[in-house]
Design an enzyme around this catalytic site. Structure first.
Site, PDB file in Angstrom:
ATOM      1  N   HIS A 136      36.979  45.239  45.775  1.00  0.00           N
ATOM      2  CA  HIS A 136      37.045  46.339  44.809  1.00  0.00           C
ATOM      3  C   HIS A 136      37.750  47.516  45.467  1.00  0.00           C
ATOM      4  O   HIS A 136      37.584  47.766  46.650  1.00  0.00           O
ATOM      5  CB  HIS A 136      35.628  46.771  44.385  1.00  0.00           C
ATOM      6  CG  HIS A 136      35.592  47.516  43.090  1.00  0.00           C
ATOM      7  ND1 HIS A 136      35.836  48.859  43.012  1.00  0.00           N
ATOM      8  CD2 HIS A 136      35.388  47.090  41.820  1.00  0.00           C
ATOM      9  CE1 HIS A 136      35.759  49.247  41.750  1.00  0.00           C
ATOM     10  NE2 HIS A 136      35.483  48.197  40.993  1.00  0.00           N
ATOM     11  N   ASP A 188      32.501  41.142  38.168  1.00  0.00           N
ATOM     12  CA  ASP A 188      32.981  39.899  37.540  1.00  0.00           C
ATOM     13  C   ASP A 188      32.455  38.639  38.205  1.00  0.00           C
ATOM     14  O   ASP A 188      32.619  37.547  37.672  1.00  0.00           O
ATOM     15  CB  ASP A 188      34.521  39.886  37.568  1.00  0.00           C
ATOM     16  CG  ASP A 188      35.085  40.968  36.658  1.00  0.00           C
ATOM     17  OD1 ASP A 188      35.972  41.719  37.098  1.00  0.00           O
ATOM     18  OD2 ASP A 188      34.599  41.084  35.518  1.00  0.00           O
TER      19      ASP A 188
HETATM   20  C1  SDX Z   1      37.292  45.107  37.976  1.00  0.00           C
HETATM   21  O1  SDX Z   1      38.524  49.652  39.351  1.00  0.00           O
HETATM   22  C2  SDX Z   1      37.450  49.290  38.737  1.00  0.00           C
HETATM   23  O2  SDX Z   1      36.478  50.015  38.659  1.00  0.00           O
HETATM   24  C3  SDX Z   1      37.512  47.899  38.111  1.00  0.00           C
HETATM   25  C4  SDX Z   1      36.218  47.339  37.548  1.00  0.00           C
HETATM   26  C5  SDX Z   1      35.754  48.116  36.339  1.00  0.00           C
HETATM   27  O3  SDX Z   1      34.542  48.076  36.075  1.00  0.00           O
HETATM   28  O4  SDX Z   1      36.609  48.671  35.609  1.00  0.00           O
HETATM   29  O5  SDX Z   1      35.230  47.372  38.562  1.00  0.00           O
HETATM   30  C6  SDX Z   1      36.412  45.898  37.073  1.00  0.00           C
HETATM   31  O6  SDX Z   1      38.467  45.052  37.754  1.00  0.00           O
HETATM   32  C7  SDX Z   1      36.676  44.452  39.173  1.00  0.00           C
HETATM   33  C8  SDX Z   1      37.732  43.732  40.085  1.00  0.00           C
HETATM   34  C9  SDX Z   1      38.027  42.352  39.456  1.00  0.00           C
HETATM   35  N1  SDX Z   1      39.137  41.700  40.202  1.00  0.00           N
HETATM   36  C10 SDX Z   1      38.905  40.655  41.024  1.00  0.00           C
HETATM   37  O7  SDX Z   1      37.793  40.232  41.291  1.00  0.00           O
HETATM   38  C11 SDX Z   1      40.179  40.025  41.593  1.00  0.00           C
HETATM   39  C12 SDX Z   1      39.977  39.707  43.090  1.00  0.00           C
HETATM   40  N2  SDX Z   1      39.928  40.995  43.838  1.00  0.00           N
HETATM   41  C13 SDX Z   1      41.168  41.520  44.287  1.00  0.00           C
HETATM   42  O8  SDX Z   1      42.344  41.078  43.791  1.00  0.00           O
HETATM   43  C14 SDX Z   1      41.089  42.934  44.859  1.00  0.00           C
HETATM   44  O9  SDX Z   1      39.966  43.006  45.628  1.00  0.00           O
HETATM   45  C15 SDX Z   1      41.106  44.075  43.870  1.00  0.00           C
HETATM   46  C16 SDX Z   1      42.251  43.968  42.900  1.00  0.00           C
HETATM   47  C17 SDX Z   1      39.842  44.126  43.098  1.00  0.00           C
HETATM   48  C18 SDX Z   1      41.251  45.380  44.650  1.00  0.00           C
HETATM   49  O10 SDX Z   1      42.526  45.381  45.201  1.00  0.00           O
HETATM   50  P1  SDX Z   1      42.981  46.507  46.266  1.00  0.00           P
HETATM   51  O11 SDX Z   1      42.003  47.609  46.323  1.00  0.00           O
HETATM   52  O12 SDX Z   1      44.388  46.821  45.961  1.00  0.00           O
HETATM   53  O13 SDX Z   1      42.835  45.754  47.636  1.00  0.00           O
HETATM   54  P2  SDX Z   1      43.959  44.845  48.287  1.00  0.00           P
HETATM   55  O14 SDX Z   1      44.457  43.877  47.272  1.00  0.00           O
HETATM   56  O15 SDX Z   1      44.938  45.729  48.955  1.00  0.00           O
HETATM   57  O16 SDX Z   1      43.097  44.043  49.357  1.00  0.00           O
HETATM   58  C19 SDX Z   1      42.827  44.602  50.639  1.00  0.00           C
HETATM   59  C20 SDX Z   1      42.743  43.390  51.574  1.00  0.00           C
HETATM   60  C21 SDX Z   1      43.995  42.505  51.524  1.00  0.00           C
HETATM   61  O17 SDX Z   1      44.063  41.830  52.762  1.00  0.00           O
HETATM   62  P3  SDX Z   1      45.144  42.353  53.887  1.00  0.00           P
HETATM   63  O18 SDX Z   1      46.471  42.498  53.190  1.00  0.00           O
HETATM   64  O19 SDX Z   1      44.566  43.665  54.374  1.00  0.00           O
HETATM   65  O20 SDX Z   1      45.127  41.260  54.942  1.00  0.00           O
HETATM   66  O21 SDX Z   1      41.671  42.535  51.149  1.00  0.00           O
HETATM   67  C22 SDX Z   1      42.189  41.263  50.754  1.00  0.00           C
HETATM   68  C23 SDX Z   1      43.661  41.467  50.485  1.00  0.00           C
HETATM   69  O22 SDX Z   1      44.380  40.253  50.678  1.00  0.00           O
HETATM   70  N3  SDX Z   1      41.472  40.897  49.537  1.00  0.00           N
HETATM   71  C24 SDX Z   1      41.027  39.666  49.250  1.00  0.00           C
HETATM   72  C25 SDX Z   1      40.350  39.805  48.030  1.00  0.00           C
HETATM   73  N4  SDX Z   1      40.408  41.074  47.613  1.00  0.00           N
HETATM   74  C26 SDX Z   1      41.102  41.746  48.550  1.00  0.00           C
HETATM   75  N5  SDX Z   1      41.152  38.501  49.909  1.00  0.00           N
HETATM   76  C27 SDX Z   1      40.560  37.422  49.319  1.00  0.00           C
HETATM   77  N6  SDX Z   1      39.884  37.456  48.152  1.00  0.00           N
HETATM   78  C28 SDX Z   1      39.763  38.633  47.481  1.00  0.00           C
HETATM   79  N7  SDX Z   1      39.109  38.689  46.321  1.00  0.00           N
END
Ligand code: SDX
Length: 424
Positions: free
Chosen positions: A307, A364
């Site tokens: 998140h 989620d």
């Molecule tokens: C919602 O914003 C809100 O409040 C949203 C929400 C709401 O109520 O409105 O809470 C609802 O959208 C919840 C999130 C649902 N999405 C997912 O579950 C999809 C999986 N999660 C990710 O794609 C990610 O964690 C996000 C999109 C939620 C957040 O993305 P960020 O903040 O841009 O973080 P990032 O993608 O830059 O990740 C940081 C690091 C990366 O690794 P490095 O590049 O540092 O090596 O963490 C890793 C990412 O690769 N990473 C994950 C991961 N989430 C982040 N690796 C594996 N699995 C994951 N789920």
């Protein structure tokens, strides 16, 4: 919110020293107000994804991502989920205080008596393919409501639109589902509460006397409460941005539904179930799946994890994890997906990759397990998320419009393209 007069930030750049006011929120969050930065220095800031940029001041929802705190108008989400109802929470978010008994009764009555759609809407659904995903159907239907209610926008009309949208969203969602089945629509019933009415329209048919399970209705009402608002997330920021052009509330909400559909946002709940089912089919290899989720060369992600704001447990996920077992046990459903989800969480929370990146289950991760236990098809999960988020979107839109500092949203950019060249 106070502008901390004695607190200033000084930006030094070249021979410039720019003093900027500091804004302090009621939870002691400090922000540098850069609204005059370009005027005074010619400089702008750059923050793709807005990780360090606040778009507004708001008194609706407070999140402390480090401590895993979520409050709607100051009330902890744990207490609201346990004691309140979705319509009461909707009123709280929109009006700022819990409704008095007569206010809630009047609000509930108005919502109940606006659940029907104009009969011409039937042609709208029939024009769409049965295979259509219900999210674009709902986004289009909500926008189409603006063709039925075209009066000039006044405060009174906005209040009426808020009632109409909360009332008609479940009807539109259920009709999109019935259309996909080729089944007749079930008209809303004025004798049922909000969540029971949605279940009745979703799972009832003219051929049987569908009985709403009170345990399921209560679980659904709690799910809607948990999704009701979440400050300036992607879809809420979209609703604010579209509303800032003075587009009407129907158009603004329709845009929020479209933004929520993305798999990184509200669409993740559908992806979580698909992920759990894929692991189940591979005979539960949670460990193998997590290796792929950690592999930079693999696009696999542990959906429902991570998140932008929470760097601790998402309190909504904690509540949902507890509710999963109750709902599954009361329905006698299979808990295989729940067991896989809990195994994934257990491994991930002890794995350096996830620990170093502060990745925890988000809203989620467990919601889909409950939706599936209730019997909703996977492609309806995000529609139900949108139903829950609707009062939050409208509260934020209304707050933005009422802000004395209200102006159209128009971010700047840094141009990195070709410099001037002649057309020869
Ligand atoms: C919602 O914003 C809100 O409040 C949203 C929400 C709401 O109520 O409105 O809470 C609802 O959208 C919840 C999130 C649902 N999405 C997912 O579950 C999809 C999986 N999660 C990710 O794609 C990610 O964690 C996000 C999109 C939620 C957040 O993305 P960020 O903040 O841009 O973080 P990032 O993608 O830059 O990740 C940081 C690091 C990366 O690794 P490095 O590049 O540092 O090596 O963490 C890793 C990412 O690769 N990473 C994950 C991961 N989430 C982040 N690796 C594996 N699995 C994951 N789920």
């Amino acid at each position: 919110m106070t502008t901390g007069n004695d607190q200033k930030a000084t930006l030094s750049y070249g021979d410039q020293k720019i003093e900027l006011p500091v804004v302090v929120g009621t939870e002691d969050e400090h922000a540098i107000d850069i609204s005059k930065l370009r005027l005074e220095s010619g400089l702008i800031t750059l923050d793709p994804g807005y990780g360090s940029t606040g778009s507004c001041s708001s008194s609706i929802t407070f999140i402390d991502g480090e401590k895993g705190i979520l409050r709607y108008r100051g009330y902890p989400i744990e207490q609201l989920a346990k004691k309140s109802t979705f319509l009461e929470v909707a009123w709280l978010l929109i009006h700022g205080e819990l409704p008095k008994a007569d206010q809630l009764a009047d609000f509930t009555s108005k919502v109940t008596h606006h659940t029907m759609l104009h009969e011409d809407f039937g042609r709208f659904f029939n024009a769409l393919p049965k295979s259509a995903h219900p999210m674009p159907v709902c986004a289009a239907a909500i926008a189409a409501l603006a063709t039925f209610y075209q009066e000039p926008e006044t405060d009174q009309k906005v209040e009426e639109t808020i009632i109409r949208l909360i009332a008609k969203m479940p009807t539109i969602a259920a009709y999109s589902y019935k259309h996909s089945l080729g089944q007749p629509n079930m008209y809303p019933s004025n004798n049922l509460d909000y969540s029971s009415n949605f279940l009745h329209m979703m799972f009832g048919t003219p051929c049987d006397d569908y009985e709403v399970n009170p345990v399921v209705a209560k679980a659904l009402d709690m799910l809607l409460i948990l999704h009701a608002d979440h400050e300036q997330n992607c879809s809420t920021s979209t609703v604010r941005m579209v509303g800032s052009s003075r587009a009407n509330l129907f158009a603004s909400i329709s845009s929020g539904i479209s933004a929520l559909w993305g798999s990184l946002h509200g669409g993740a709940n559908q992806k979580v179930i698909e992920m759990l089912e894929a692991i189940a089919q591979e005979h539960g290899s949670a460990d193998k799946f997590l290796q792929r989720a950690k592999d930079r060369d693999d696009t696999t992600r542990l959906m429902g994890f991570g998140h932008r704001v929470y760097k601790n447990h998402d309190p909504r996920a904690t509540i949902l994890k507890g509710a999963c077992g109750d709902v599954i046990n009361s329905l006698g459903g299979s808990s295989q997906l729940l067991e896989i989800a809990m195994r994934l969480e257990e491994i991930a929370l002890n794995d350096d990759y996830f620990i170093e990146r502060n990745l925890y289950p988000n809203v989620d991760f467990y919601s889909g397990v409950i939706y599936q236990a209730i019997g909703f098809p996977v492609n309806m999960f995000t529609v139900i998320f949108a139903m829950g988020r609707l009062p939050g979107w409208m509260a934020q839109w209304r707050e933005m419009r009422a802000d004395p500092a209200f102006r159209i949203g128009r971010p700047r950019q840094v141009y990195t393209g070709a410099t001037e060249r002649a057309y020869e």
